[in-house]
Design a protein around this motif. Structure first.
Motif, mmCIF file in Angstrom:
data_model
loop_
_atom_site.group_PDB
_atom_site.id
_atom_site.type_symbol
_atom_site.label_atom_id
_atom_site.label_comp_id
_atom_site.label_asym_id
_atom_site.label_seq_id
_atom_site.Cartn_x
_atom_site.Cartn_y
_atom_site.Cartn_z
ATOM 1 N N LYS A 206 -10.616 -6.232 13.143
ATOM 2 C CA LYS A 206 -10.262 -6.297 11.719
ATOM 3 C C LYS A 206 -11.480 -6.024 10.843
ATOM 4 O O LYS A 206 -11.388 -5.330 9.825
ATOM 5 C CB LYS A 206 -9.661 -7.661 11.392
ATOM 6 C CG LYS A 206 -8.218 -7.812 11.872
ATOM 7 C CD LYS A 206 -7.641 -9.162 11.483
ATOM 8 C CE LYS A 206 -6.168 -9.270 11.892
ATOM 9 N NZ LYS A 206 -5.598 -10.596 11.564
ATOM 10 N N ARG A 207 -12.632 -6.569 11.251
ATOM 11 C CA ARG A 207 -13.862 -6.334 10.478
ATOM 12 C C ARG A 207 -14.239 -4.855 10.498
ATOM 13 O O ARG A 207 -14.592 -4.280 9.461
ATOM 14 C CB ARG A 207 -15.007 -7.177 11.050
ATOM 15 C CG ARG A 207 -16.356 -6.910 10.393
ATOM 16 C CD ARG A 207 -17.430 -7.861 10.884
ATOM 17 N NE ARG A 207 -17.629 -7.793 12.320
ATOM 18 C CZ ARG A 207 -18.341 -6.854 12.932
ATOM 19 N NH1 ARG A 207 -18.884 -5.863 12.233
ATOM 20 N NH2 ARG A 207 -18.509 -6.878 14.233
ATOM 21 N N ASP A 210 -11.737 -2.833 8.402
ATOM 22 C CA ASP A 210 -12.000 -3.033 6.966
ATOM 23 C C ASP A 210 -13.232 -2.260 6.504
ATOM 24 O O ASP A 210 -13.312 -1.834 5.352
ATOM 25 C CB ASP A 210 -12.196 -4.527 6.663
ATOM 26 C CG ASP A 210 -10.891 -5.313 6.756
ATOM 27 O OD1 ASP A 210 -9.823 -4.674 6.748
ATOM 28 O OD2 ASP A 210 -10.940 -6.551 6.864
#
Length: 471
Positions: A206-207, A210
Motif C-alpha cells: 500500500k505504501r 501510494d
C-alpha cells in the motif's frame, strides 16, 4: 534474434562531435577488435588485462581509418556480462560509419534498441526493474527524476520487492509441504507468523502503491495550466517563468489561439507550464477551439494558476468582481481535485493602499490568499515558484524512501495486493492450505514480474524497445 552472437552499435548520439564511442559485446568482441586494431605498443588485445585502455589505429587492411583508444572489459566483469570492447574515435560521421561497417564485415551484427542492457539482464548483472531504471536515468532532465532513477538502478525498489517475495515464498513452500502430509494433519507454517507476514506485505504494498502518485509527478514533471480571461498577462507570466520570450505578447485580446507548452526545473523538480487561450465568449471559430482546448488542458493539469488583471478588478471594469467569483467557483466545482493558485497580475500599476484593498476584497470573495505579482516586471514570480514547490511531496525523496515511478510496476503491485487481500480473507475464513496456496502463487507471480524472475519475450521486447540503440 539470438543473444549469443556479437553486436555492435554507437554508444554516443548520432552526429559529428569531438569524440564518439562505439561498443561491441559478445563472444567474438575481442577477436573482432583485434583484427581491425593495431596497438602503438605492438601488443595483441587478446593478451591484455580487463579494464585497460590502449592507443592505436583502426585499419581496414593497410588503410588507416582513425587513431583511437580501445577499452577492454572481459566477462563477467563488464556491463553486459560478456566480453565488451569500447572504441573511442574522432566524432566524424564518416569515421563512425567506416568503423561500424568494418565490424559488420568481420562478423558483428547491429545491436537492437536496448540490447546491451537486455544482455546485462539476461546475464544477471541487474534485474528487470534496474534495467528499466537505466532508460529512466538517460531520460532524466531534473534533479528529482535523476535521483529516482539512481535509487532504482542501485536496487532500492527491487531489493524491497525481493525481500517480500522471498519471505512469502518460504511460507508458500511450507504450506505446499503441508499438502503432502494432508492425511496426517501436520502444520508446518505457523499461522500466527504467516498472519504477521501478510499484514507486513499489505502495509508495504500500500505504501509503494501510494508513492506512485508522487513518483510519476517527479519523473514526468508537474503539468501546470495558466488560465484566465484574455489579456490578463498569461503569456507574459509564462515568459517570466521560463525566463525567455516563448509566447507572443500583445495588447490585443485573444492573441493566444492555441495552447503553448514548455518545461522548466524549479528546485530540482520539473514543471510543464501550459499557456492557454483566454476564457471568454467569442464568435471567432479559431479562438473558440482554443478555449475548448483550454478546458482540456485543465483536465490534464495537476495545478491550475488562475490569473486576473488586478487593475481592472480594483476598478470594477466590466463587472470583474462578479466574473472572478463565478469563474473561481466554476473551476473549483468542476475540478475539485485540482490544486488552484489565484494570482493577481499587474500589481505594479497599483499603489500600496490599492494592493491592501485588493487583498481584503479577495479574502471576502473567496476566503483564500491570492498571490500578488507583476509578470512584466518579474515582481512576485519567485513567490509563485515557491508556492508551486509546496504542492510537491519531496519529503519521501529527501528521506531516500522507495518511490515507485514505473506504471508497469504499479500495475503489478496492484494485482499482487489484490491476491494478498484474498490470502488474508482466506486466513480469516480458515480456508484450507491448498486454497491459500493458489492465491499465494499468484501473488508471487506478480512480484516476479516486477524484478524479472518471471518474464517472457513479449514483455522484454516491449520494455527494451523503448531504449536507445547503443544502450
Amino acid at each position: 534474434m539470438t543473444h549469443t552472437d556479437t553486436i555492435v552499435a554507437m554508444a554516443t548520439p548520432a552526429g559529428a562531435g569531438a569524440i564518439a564511442v562505439l561498443r561491441l559485446s559478445g563472444p567474438e568482441a575481442i577477436p573482432i577488435a583485434s583484427s581491425i586494431f593495431t596497438s602503438v605498443s605492438g601488443k595483441s588485445l587478446a593478451e591484455q588485462k580487463t579494464h585497460t585502455v590502449h592507443l592505436g589505429h583502426i585499419k581496414d587492411g593497410e588503410k588507416i581509418i582513425d587513431e583511437v583508444l580501445v577499452s577492454i572489459f572481459k566477462n563477467p566483469n563488464s556491463y553486459t556480462g560478456e566480453d565488451v570492447i569500447e572504441i573511442s574515435c574522432h566524432g566524424s560521421n564518416y569515421i563512425q560509419q567506416e568503423i561500424i561497417q568494418l565490424c559488420l564485415r568481420k562478423g558483428c551484427r547491429m545491436a537492437q534498441a536496448g540490447e546491451f542492457t537486455l544482455r546485462a539482464f539476461l546475464h544477471g548483472k541487474m534485474d528487470l526493474s534496474q534495467a528499466e531504471a537505466v532508460a529512466d536515468l538517460i531520460a532524466s532532465d531534473s534533479a528529482a527524476s535523476h535521483q529516482l532513477a539512481i535509487q532504482q538502478m542501485r536496487g532500492g525498489f527491487s531489493s524491497e520487492i525481493k525481500r517480500l517475495r522471498e519471505e512469502l515464498l518460504n511460507f508458500a513452500s511450507l504450506i505446499e509441504l503441508e499438502l503432502d502430509f494432508a492425511e496426517e494433519d501436520v502444520e508446518f507454517a505457523n499461522r500466527e507468523d504467516f498472519q504477521k507476514l501478510i499484514s507486513k506485505i499489505t502495509h508495504v504494498l500500500k505504501r509503494l502503491i501510494d508513492s506512485f502518485a508522487t513518483g510519476n509527478v517527479l519523473k514526468n514533471g508537474i503539468p501546470v495550466a495558466i488560465v484566465g480571461e484574455p489579456n490578463v498577462g498569461k503569456s507574459t507570466l509564462l515568459n517570466a517563468l521560463l525566463n525567455e520570450e516563448r509566447a507572443i505578447v500583445s495588447d490585443i485580446a485573444g492573441t493566444t489561439r492555441d495552447t503553448i507548452e514548455d518545461e522548466i526545473t524549479i528546485g530540482g523538480i520539473g514543471f510543464r507550464f501550459i499557456d492557454t487561450a483566454g476564457i471568454r465568449e467569442t464568435t471567432d471559430t479559431i479562438e473558440g477551439l482554443g478555449i475548448q482546448k483550454t478546458f482540456q488542458k485543465i483536465e490534464q493539469a495537476q495545478v491550475v494558476i488562475y490569473l486576473f488583471d488586478s487593475e481592472k478588478f480594483n476598478s470594477e471594469v466590466s463587472g470583474q468582481k462578479s466574473k472572478f467569483k463565478v469563474e473561481i467557483e466554476t473551476i473549483k466545482n468542476k475540478y475539485p481535485q485540482k490544486n488552484l493558485i489565484i494570482v493577481a497580475n499587474k500589481v505594479d500599476k497599483l499603489s500600496e493602499e490599492e494592493r491592501q484593498k485588493l487583498k481584503v476584497t479577495l479574502s471576502e470573495i473567496d476566503n483564500s490568499s491570492a498571490l500578488l505579482l507583476s509578470a512584466k516586471s518579474n515582481l512576485g514570480v519567485e513567490e509563485l515558484q515557491n508556492k508551486l514547490l509546496d504542492f510537491v511531496n519531496t519529503g519521501a525523496l529527501r528521506n531516500n524512501e522507495t518511490i515507485v515511478t514505473n506504471s508497469r510496476h504499479y500495475d503489478s503491485m496492484l494485482k499482487a495486493l489484490e491476491e494478498i487481500i484474498k490470502v488474508q480473507q482466506g486466513i480469516d475464513n480458515n480456508l484450507s492450505g491448498d486454497l491459500l496456496a493458489i492465491d499465494i502463487r499468484q501473488a508471487l507471480y506478480y512480484f516476479g514480474e516486477i524484478t524479472g524472475e518471471i518474464s517472457n519475450d513479449e514483455l522484454l521486447g516491449n520494455i527494451f524497445a523503448n531504449f536507445c540503440i547503443g544502450k
